[in-house]
Design an enzyme around this catalytic site. Structure first.
Site, PDB file in Angstrom:
ATOM      1  N   ASN A 149       5.527 -20.455 -23.756  1.00 31.85           N
ATOM      2  CA  ASN A 149       5.120 -19.046 -23.896  1.00 31.85           C
ATOM      3  C   ASN A 149       5.228 -18.637 -25.357  1.00 31.85           C
ATOM      4  O   ASN A 149       6.267 -18.154 -25.814  1.00 31.85           O
ATOM      5  CB  ASN A 149       5.958 -18.157 -22.979  1.00 31.85           C
ATOM      6  CG  ASN A 149       5.586 -18.363 -21.534  1.00 31.85           C
ATOM      7  OD1 ASN A 149       4.534 -17.905 -21.087  1.00 31.85           O
ATOM      8  ND2 ASN A 149       6.415 -19.110 -20.817  1.00 31.85           N
ATOM      9  N   GLU A 150       4.136 -18.878 -26.058  1.00 30.99           N
ATOM     10  CA  GLU A 150       4.083 -18.638 -27.499  1.00 30.99           C
ATOM     11  C   GLU A 150       4.024 -17.138 -27.797  1.00 30.99           C
ATOM     12  O   GLU A 150       3.817 -16.329 -26.885  1.00 30.99           O
ATOM     13  CB  GLU A 150       2.845 -19.346 -28.072  1.00 30.99           C
ATOM     14  CG  GLU A 150       2.859 -20.863 -27.899  1.00 30.99           C
ATOM     15  CD  GLU A 150       3.848 -21.589 -28.816  1.00 30.99           C
ATOM     16  OE1 GLU A 150       4.836 -20.979 -29.269  1.00 30.99           O
ATOM     17  OE2 GLU A 150       3.620 -22.791 -29.071  1.00 30.99           O
TER      18      GLU A 150
END
Ligand code: GLP
Length: 249
Positions: A149-150
């Site tokens: 989850n950038e």
């Protein structure tokens, strides 16, 4: 505030977490009930997996009642690719314990574009059908990612395809023999998927992780640092070595 426990070494932290997991597995087994674990890859959980394997071999810890869901998988890598998370999990854990192969779940890196949405939705549904995740294990990337989850991933995100950040790709480059070989996308559980776990434990080791650990624990809750959402989780905890904790107030 997220509870933080600081240990002298990663091995000490890994032993503490493995003891918690073993207790959960054994107490559920005694009731004839299953356990659902959310699992992570990367160098960080290696001492934890080594301790679970040791407990299986030397103490008879059985994983027969365990179902696992991994956080993520690189796009485009077949299972037998040495950098695939399928390969990682089997090489470092599943091949050495008695988890049932049918109880192991990872997103597929090879799903066709037209099947992607259905694949991600089915992954979410299967987690729910298994009763949800009892304990989610996490590492943290230097972008603040949990799973993949950038930055930009908010707490409404669920399992989906994501573009990997360039810092993430450059951190992975040595393992792939050059950044040109690192996939540009991955499939990852979302922040909402992780937040739905009943307990979440994040591990981080080393001075390189200290700045992002500080942001996650003491900074604002923001989609720029996905791990910061754990401040809002009712049962999350960070296990750190001294170096990773060195910038905390
Ligand atoms: C990868 C994984 C993450 C992991 C992170 C940190 O990007 N998708 O789940 O937490 O790397 O890796 P390491 O533990 O090797 O520092």
């Amino acid at each position: 505030m997220i509870p933080v426990k600081v240990f002298d070494t990663p091995q000490d932290a890994a032993k503490s977490l493995a003891a918690e997991v073993a207790e959960l597995i054994r107490s559920r087994a005694a009731e004839g009930k299953p356990v659902v674990l959310g699992l992570a890859t990367g160098a960080t959980p290696l001492p934890f997996y080594a301790e679970l394997v040791r407990m299986h071999r030397e103490e008879g810890l059985s994983f027969a009642n365990v179902t696992s869901f991994n956080l993520d998988e690189y796009s485009g890598l077949p299972r037998e690719h040495p950098e695939s998370y399928w390969y990682f999990m089997h090489h470092n854990l599943f091949d050495h314990i008695d988890i049932k192969p049918e109880n192991v779940n990872l997103p597929s890196g090879l799903v066709a574009p037209e099947d992607l949405d259905a694949h991600c939705a089915a992954y979410e549904q299967k987690i729910k059908d298994c009763g949800g995740i009892d304990l989610q294990i996490l590492g943290i990337g230097r972008t603040g990612h949990i799973g993949f989850n950038e930055p930009g991933s908010d707490d409404s995100t669920i399992t989906r395809k994501i573009q990997l950040d360039e810092l993430t790709r450059s951190d992975a480059a040595p393992a792939f023999g050059g950044i040109e070989n690192v996939p540009k996308t991955a499939i990852t559980m979302g922040v909402a998927t992780i937040m739905a776990a009943r307990r979440v434990v994040l591990m981080a080791w080393g001075a390189k992780k200290a700045p992002i650990v500080k942001k996650a624990v003491e900074g604002p809750v923001t989609s720029e640092v996905a791990a910061s959402y754990l401040q809002k989780h009712p049962n999350a905890c960070f296990l750190l070595d001294k170096e990773a904790a060195s910038e905390l107030q």
